[in-house]
Design a protein around this motif. Sequence first.
Motif, PDB file in Angstrom:
ATOM      1  N   VAL B 149       0.837  -1.219   0.000  1.00 39.09           N
ATOM      2  CA  VAL B 149       0.000   0.000   0.000  1.00 39.09           C
ATOM      3  C   VAL B 149       0.874   1.273   0.000  1.00 39.09           C
ATOM      4  O   VAL B 149       0.762   2.098  -0.908  1.00 39.09           O
ATOM      5  CB  VAL B 149      -1.016  -0.020   1.165  1.00 39.09           C
ATOM      6  N   PRO B 150       1.777   1.441   1.000  1.00 35.47           N
ATOM      7  CA  PRO B 150       2.638   2.641   0.914  1.00 35.47           C
ATOM      8  C   PRO B 150       3.554   2.636  -0.315  1.00 35.47           C
ATOM      9  O   PRO B 150       3.828   3.685  -0.891  1.00 35.47           O
ATOM     10  CB  PRO B 150       3.456   2.614   2.210  1.00 35.47           C
ATOM     11  N   LEU B 151       3.995   1.446  -0.735  1.00 36.40           N
ATOM     12  CA  LEU B 151       4.859   1.398  -1.920  1.00 36.40           C
ATOM     13  C   LEU B 151       4.101   1.891  -3.153  1.00 36.40           C
ATOM     14  O   LEU B 151       4.625   2.658  -3.972  1.00 36.40           O
ATOM     15  CB  LEU B 151       5.347  -0.035  -2.169  1.00 36.40           C
ATOM     16  N   PHE B 152       2.830   1.482  -3.266  1.00 38.51           N
ATOM     17  CA  PHE B 152       2.035   1.934  -4.397  1.00 38.51           C
ATOM     18  C   PHE B 152       1.791   3.443  -4.307  1.00 38.51           C
ATOM     19  O   PHE B 152       1.799   4.149  -5.316  1.00 38.51           O
ATOM     20  CB  PHE B 152       0.685   1.195  -4.472  1.00 38.51           C
ATOM     21  N   PHE B 153       1.596   3.915  -3.083  1.00 41.01           N
ATOM     22  CA  PHE B 153       1.364   5.357  -2.905  1.00 41.01           C
ATOM     23  C   PHE B 153       2.579   6.153  -3.409  1.00 41.01           C
ATOM     24  O   PHE B 153       2.436   7.154  -4.114  1.00 41.01           O
ATOM     25  CB  PHE B 153       1.100   5.643  -1.416  1.00 41.01           C
ATOM     26  N   ILE B 154       3.789   5.667  -3.090  1.00 42.93           N
ATOM     27  CA  ILE B 154       5.005   6.340  -3.562  1.00 42.93           C
ATOM     28  C   ILE B 154       5.070   6.289  -5.092  1.00 42.93           C
ATOM     29  O   ILE B 154       5.358   7.287  -5.761  1.00 42.93           O
ATOM     30  CB  ILE B 154       6.268   5.668  -2.957  1.00 42.93           C
ATOM     31  N   LEU B 155       4.732   5.110  -5.649  1.00 37.37           N
ATOM     32  CA  LEU B 155       4.741   4.949  -7.106  1.00 37.37           C
ATOM     33  C   LEU B 155       3.730   5.912  -7.761  1.00 37.37           C
ATOM     34  O   LEU B 155       4.014   6.528  -8.798  1.00 37.37           O
ATOM     35  CB  LEU B 155       4.373   3.498  -7.455  1.00 37.37           C
ATOM     36  N   PHE B 156       2.580   6.057  -7.118  1.00 41.66           N
ATOM     37  CA  PHE B 156       1.523   6.929  -7.636  1.00 41.66           C
ATOM     38  C   PHE B 156       2.001   8.388  -7.675  1.00 41.66           C
ATOM     39  O   PHE B 156       1.873   9.076  -8.687  1.00 41.66           O
ATOM     40  CB  PHE B 156       0.276   6.802  -6.739  1.00 41.66           C
ATOM     41  N   ILE B 157       2.596   8.843  -6.569  1.00 41.45           N
ATOM     42  CA  ILE B 157       3.060  10.238  -6.487  1.00 41.45           C
ATOM     43  C   ILE B 157       4.198  10.476  -7.489  1.00 41.45           C
ATOM     44  O   ILE B 157       4.253  11.502  -8.167  1.00 41.45           O
ATOM     45  CB  ILE B 157       3.529  10.580  -5.044  1.00 41.45           C
ATOM     46  N   LEU B 158       5.081   9.484  -7.587  1.00 40.47           N
ATOM     47  CA  LEU B 158       6.206   9.585  -8.534  1.00 40.47           C
ATOM     48  C   LEU B 158       5.684   9.689  -9.971  1.00 40.47           C
ATOM     49  O   LEU B 158       6.131  10.537 -10.756  1.00 40.47           O
ATOM     50  CB  LEU B 158       7.095   8.338  -8.383  1.00 40.47           C
TER      51      LEU B 158
END
Lengths: 244, 264
Positions: B149-158
């Motif tokens: 979940v947090p990894l995807f959030f970082i990917l999303f913002i990036l």
Amino acid sequence: MEKEFAIRASNISKTFTITEDSHNTVKHRLFNLFNPPRRKILEAVKPMSLTIEKGECLGLIGRNGSGKSTLVRLLAGVYPVDKGEIEINGSTLLLNLGVGMSHELTARENIYVSSSVLGLTIKQTDALFDTIVGFAELQDFVDTKIKFFSSGMVARLGFSIAVHAGAGIMFLDEIFAVGDMKFQEKAVRVFESSWIEGKTVVLVSHSLDIIQKYCRRSAYLKKGELVFLGDTATALEHYMADNH
Amino acid sequence: MMEKNNNESAASRKLERLWLLAKIEFKLRYYENRLGLFWALLKPVLDMAIYYVAFKIVLKSEVPHFASYLFIGLVIWNFFVESTTGTIQILQTKKYLYQYSNMNKIEIYLSVLFANSIGFFFNLLMFFLFYNLADTRFAGLNGSNLWIVPLFFILFILSLGTSLILSSVYIIAKDVHQLWTVFTSFLFFLSPIFYKLSSFKSALPGFDYVNPLAGIIINARRTMMEGQQPDYHLLLADTAWAIGIAAAGLLLLQKLGAKAAEKL
């Protein structure tokens, strides 16, 4: 008590730089590093301040090229200003023929998307849906992509969405000058109904009768400059004096 | 009180609008072709099959659980490419949304990325099924999976930040599309998608900190496949990258993107 404002513009201006040859690729820019394109500066809107009150209908007059359309786009928040500040209190809609629609979407999808952009909830759009389709006379084409529509059908749909979904602040740019006669009659009929009550309207028109009929206050623009802002009769006098 | 209610209803209207636009975007992408939603699920499986044949069968890669290893890497990579290369012309293709009103442009980006996120989660579901049913010899489902979940959030913002930068630059340089396509091909081979991690790290020491996608892929494998905690240093570096790129993107949108209506 000060009246609530819909739009407050302080000292805004807009200049366009027109280049003869548009350098819009990296390659073009690199190859023409020492050969910059010839530029022409056009002051479309010279520094001006104005306030549009909530619920008023303001007329905007001036000759072709006087900066009316640019001013309208600045006030609607579509173009950014170069200098000065604009406060917009609500959703805006710039209407000439219709609202912006995607040709890849069906009439139904466009109605929902446009209404949503204009600030309506899906529930509110559900309630308005049949009226919008009926007014546009498109009952049999609700689920057809609008790229298969004739230009008249697209115009009717856009106008219908704008009329029924509307926005708090409407900019009507020569809406009485487009479409066929039947379409124009329809536009006038809508305007004569209670449609504009409660809405803030900026009306751009060359038809002085219409301005005189609906607008208590008007602004007169000349070569990008705000010459007069105040009661419509005086604004029209300025306009007439300059054109005779 | 009334103002609070107004703010709440404005926020819920905005969310509703994002959801509506995302649904339509998703529908346009997948339901317009014959295979429909099935294509969204099939694509990563086919990608994986191609690379599997190339690297496992032809080049005899020694990476254990190579199919799952590839799968999770490709799911992340595809989201990034779809959200960046796929959105370079977004201000042109979605012009109808902002040229007649004062709609906030960031909503357009968010809705497209939400549509991509629906695809991402379908793919992730396929990955879960695959690694629990077909490739069962490793860690399996456990608590560390939640790190996705947090990894995807970082990917999303990036991805959002990169998309903002590219689409804003597109206004003044149309060939950014071609340049970015070349750059992503290069980046693909500089990310540990099909390489063994130890050979990637020894060949390009420290590069997992330079390339934020490498960090995200490495951590996704640690948490999703190996039942480990993420590498916190990498996680921190990726977060910093994502925030930095998103900030640069927002700034560019304000400077260049604001002129989209008059320039495009």
